[in-house]
Write a protein that holds these residues in place. Sequence first.
Motif, short mmCIF file in Angstrom:
data_model
loop_
_atom_site.label_atom_id
_atom_site.label_comp_id
_atom_site.label_asym_id
_atom_site.label_seq_id
_atom_site.Cartn_x
_atom_site.Cartn_y
_atom_site.Cartn_z
N PRO A 154 0.82 -1.22 0.00
CA PRO A 154 0.00 0.00 0.00
C PRO A 154 0.85 1.26 0.00
O PRO A 154 1.98 1.27 0.47
N ARG A 155 0.28 2.32 -0.57
CA ARG A 155 0.91 3.64 -0.55
C ARG A 155 0.01 4.59 0.22
O ARG A 155 -1.20 4.43 0.23
N TYR A 156 0.63 5.58 0.84
CA TYR A 156 -0.14 6.51 1.67
C TYR A 156 0.14 7.96 1.30
O TYR A 156 1.27 8.31 0.95
N LEU A 157 -0.90 8.78 1.40
CA LEU A 157 -0.74 10.23 1.36
C LEU A 157 -1.06 10.74 2.76
O LEU A 157 -2.10 10.41 3.33
N VAL A 158 -0.16 11.54 3.31
CA VAL A 158 -0.37 12.15 4.62
C VAL A 158 -0.33 13.66 4.46
O VAL A 158 0.64 14.22 3.94
N CYS A 159 -1.40 14.31 4.90
CA CYS A 159 -1.46 15.77 4.87
C CYS A 159 -0.93 16.32 6.18
O CYS A 159 -1.42 15.97 7.25
N ASN A 160 0.04 17.20 6.09
CA ASN A 160 0.64 17.81 7.27
C ASN A 160 -0.13 19.09 7.62
O ASN A 160 0.09 20.15 7.04
N GLY A 161 -1.06 18.95 8.57
CA GLY A 161 -1.81 20.10 9.06
C GLY A 161 -1.38 20.48 10.46
O GLY A 161 -2.16 21.03 11.23
N ASP A 162 -0.13 20.16 10.80
CA ASP A 162 0.36 20.42 12.16
C ASP A 162 0.55 21.92 12.40
O ASP A 162 0.28 22.41 13.49
N GLU A 163 1.00 22.63 11.39
CA GLU A 163 1.15 24.10 11.39
C GLU A 163 1.52 24.66 12.77
O GLU A 163 0.72 25.29 13.45
N SER A 164 2.76 24.44 13.16
CA SER A 164 3.22 24.89 14.47
C SER A 164 4.23 26.03 14.39
O SER A 164 4.72 26.49 15.42
#
Length: 448
Positions: free
Chosen positions: A75-85
Amino acid sequence: MARKLLLAHIDVPDIHTFEVYRQKGGYRAVEKALKTMSPDDVVEEVKKSGLRGRGGAGFPTGMKWGFLAKPEGVPRYLVCNGDESEPGTFKDRYLMTYIPHLLIEGMIVSSYALGANTSYIYIRGEMMPQIRIVEKAIAEAKAAGFLGKNILGTGYDLEIHVQPGGGAYICGEETALLESLEGERGNPRIKPPFPAVAGLYGCPTVVNNVESIAATVPIINDGGEEYAKIGIERSTGTKLISASGNLVRPGVYEIEMGLPMEEFIYSDEYCGGIANGKRLKAVVAGGSSVPILPTHLALKTAKGEPRLMTYESLADGGFVTGTAMGSGGFIAFDEDQCIVRNTLNFTRFYHHESCGQCSPCREGTGWMEKVLHKIEYGYGDISDIDLLWDIQQKIDGHTICPLGDASAWPVASAIRHFRDEFEWHILNPQEAQTRNYGLVTEGVMSEE
């Protein structure tokens, strides 16, 4: 008026709902991509667009997608980085709050391009309102047939999950984010292997910023070449800027790449100038981790050319006379602000947020905070300035992840451009407690 691609409908009432977003042309990119394009076609359009990562690094998005390994049966994954720190940055929170379906549509398009059937949106833990808004948007999209099994009858399946983070700045670094997503302590991984080969659960993974993913929607709707016509050089398209500090109108602005910084600060279309009739002293152009610039270098490069809001122009002169676009966290300082106090503020943050894995960062950020605290509160020595310079040099480039660099660059640039102010603090400890040093003009400090 500047062309708006992401915020074109931001003022439409109830644009956060699926129904209104759909009425305004929402999810057309999903229909176009899934029904008329192959995954490789989508990747190619993003490459043509010249889109660069909007989270801070500015790496070409299409090229990053092209690196994704595609082993059979994995499997392949897309991860959205909404951490915005990043201090000074709040554009992603703004997008997720007011137009969450733009992010969901971008997630579907991007997941399809990457061959991902499970994707994640990792949102900073303190942003509970945004987490609920995005979860609701996902549920609405799923109820309308844009998520789940056999989307729009195309045979493509996708599930999107929201994962609240623990509120750690370090989890904005992509491998630390993946560790956190797996339930581990958010420590950055040693690279290689890179996430494109071994990311989430050891599988090929792409991690992209909220704004980067949202930008894929106008790219697919209008075409990559059309998107690339906006902006100049290798800085294409539009960019969201989080403007704060001593401005008449702080807020989130969508600009076309290539806008002069002077126009952004002073024009009525954008920030409207410096608040309370004050004069500009310094600018942090891309979030707390990028070098601070005095007014004369913020508005013009060392060559005397107008400083433009592009990756290339902001970096003109390197870190000696330039800075970086970073995440677009734009902070303006007026003549009454104290550079020493601001540098201490930033350094205290990085000391607190260091994961402690690398000795230079773990120890160095604490040392810098202590020395800056001495200077700010009247106990400094002239030799402390050179000590600070020495410490930041020993941190910069000597850590696994960029947090060490991020802590060093603000200190280095503050000393480079405002050394006189540091010296004044040390030589006038009592006076420094009651007033600030003043204004920098053309590299010369004046005590106005």
